[in-house]
Motif scaffolding. Structure first.
Motif, PDB file in Angstrom:
ATOM      1  N   SER A   1       0.928  -1.104  -0.168  1.00 39.30           N
ATOM      2  CA  SER A   1      -0.040   0.038   0.138  1.00 39.30           C
ATOM      3  C   SER A   1       0.653   1.196  -0.151  1.00 39.30           C
ATOM      4  N   VAL A   2       0.619   2.239  -0.793  1.00 42.03           N
ATOM      5  CA  VAL A   2       1.289   3.426  -1.015  1.00 42.03           C
ATOM      6  C   VAL A   2       0.572   4.396  -0.142  1.00 42.03           C
ATOM      7  N   GLU A   3       1.205   5.086   0.816  1.00 40.59           N
ATOM      8  CA  GLU A   3       0.585   6.112   1.582  1.00 40.59           C
ATOM      9  C   GLU A   3       1.059   7.421   1.010  1.00 40.59           C
ATOM     10  N   GLN A   4       0.326   8.129   0.935  1.00 39.41           N
ATOM     11  CA  GLN A   4       0.482   9.624   0.455  1.00 39.41           C
ATOM     12  C   GLN A   4      -0.089  10.839   1.399  1.00 39.41           C
TER      13      GLN A   4
ATOM     14  N   GLN B   1      -2.260  11.191   6.360  1.00 40.41           N
ATOM     15  CA  GLN B   1      -1.835  10.162   5.484  1.00 40.41           C
ATOM     16  C   GLN B   1      -3.075   9.243   4.831  1.00 40.41           C
ATOM     17  N   LEU B   2      -3.168   9.068   3.575  1.00 38.24           N
ATOM     18  CA  LEU B   2      -4.113   7.968   3.098  1.00 38.24           C
ATOM     19  C   LEU B   2      -3.563   7.113   2.232  1.00 38.24           C
ATOM     20  N   GLU B   3      -3.614   5.885   2.334  1.00 40.22           N
ATOM     21  CA  GLU B   3      -3.163   4.678   1.832  1.00 40.22           C
ATOM     22  C   GLU B   3      -4.001   4.822   0.512  1.00 40.22           C
ATOM     23  N   ASP B   4      -3.692   4.032  -0.512  1.00 43.85           N
ATOM     24  CA  ASP B   4      -4.270   4.009  -1.952  1.00 43.85           C
ATOM     25  C   ASP B   4      -5.661   3.348  -1.277  1.00 43.85           C
ATOM     26  N   ALA B   5      -5.826   2.346  -0.810  1.00 45.75           N
ATOM     27  CA  ALA B   5      -7.095   1.511  -0.353  1.00 45.75           C
ATOM     28  C   ALA B   5      -7.964   2.592   0.266  1.00 45.75           C
ATOM     29  N   ASP B   6      -7.689   3.701   0.683  1.00 45.31           N
ATOM     30  CA  ASP B   6      -8.452   4.695   1.272  1.00 45.31           C
ATOM     31  C   ASP B   6      -9.149   5.694   0.222  1.00 45.31           C
ATOM     32  N   VAL B   7      -8.621   5.314  -0.887  1.00 44.45           N
ATOM     33  CA  VAL B   7      -8.954   6.590  -1.973  1.00 44.45           C
ATOM     34  C   VAL B   7      -9.896   5.974  -2.940  1.00 44.45           C
ATOM     35  N   ASP B   8     -11.009   6.597  -3.241  1.00 45.45           N
ATOM     36  CA  ASP B   8     -11.873   5.967  -4.349  1.00 45.45           C
ATOM     37  C   ASP B   8     -11.662   6.751  -5.704  1.00 45.45           C
TER      38      ASP B   8
END
Length: 152
Positions: A7-10, A103-110
């Motif tokens: 998972s990539v965090e941004q 911080q948001l992981e890719d999984a947290d972004v739709d």
């Protein structure tokens, strides 16, 4: 358990407009300033509030409320100008308040949902979920009207 997908965090800088949370990639945010004197510019686009003198540099300021067709409100002590840098441009974004970095992981972004006409959500890069909040992640290039040069 073998997790194949890392998972990539941004990180995003959050700000509020009209009680909604918005996020901008932290790599594009230079500083967050208290509102200072904004000089109006004749014949500017309706959502351009004017320009500020930021440590000797003239920086255009975009009123995001006007850009998103939200009702205008008076500036107060919570109002901020977020100084962003994109493609060698420095621009200020006038927002109601700036709250935090998350911080948001890719999984947290739709992906942004399709809502009627495409132009209605063209500024939205995605929808982030953080705790019990929905965060609208913005595409600064679209907000600022920057088109990729290879689209000619």
């Amino acid at each position: 358990m073998n997790h194949q997908k890392s998972s990539v965090e941004q990180q995003y800088v959050l700000f509020k407009l009209d009680n909604e949370f918005y996020g901008i990639d932290i790599l594009q945010v230079e500083t967050i300033e208290k509102v200072m004197d904004i000089t109006r510019v004749p014949h500017a686009l309706p959502y351009v509030q004017g320009v500020i003198n930021l440590r000797g540099e003239v920086v255009p300021v975009i009123n995001l409320r006007k850009r998103f067709n939200l009702p205008e409100v008076a500036l107060d002590e919570e109002s901020r100008i977020m100084i962003i840098s994109i493609e060698d441009m420095i621009v200020g974004l006038l927002v109601d308040s700036s709250s935090e970095v998350i911080q948001l992981e890719d999984a947290d972004v739709d992906e942004a949902p399709e809502l009627g006409e495409q132009k209605d959500n063209e500024y939205i890069k995605g929808i982030g979920k953080n705790e019990d909040r929905i965060i609208i992640l913005l595409d600064l290039k679209k907000i600022l009207g920057i088109t990729d040069t290879n689209e000619l």
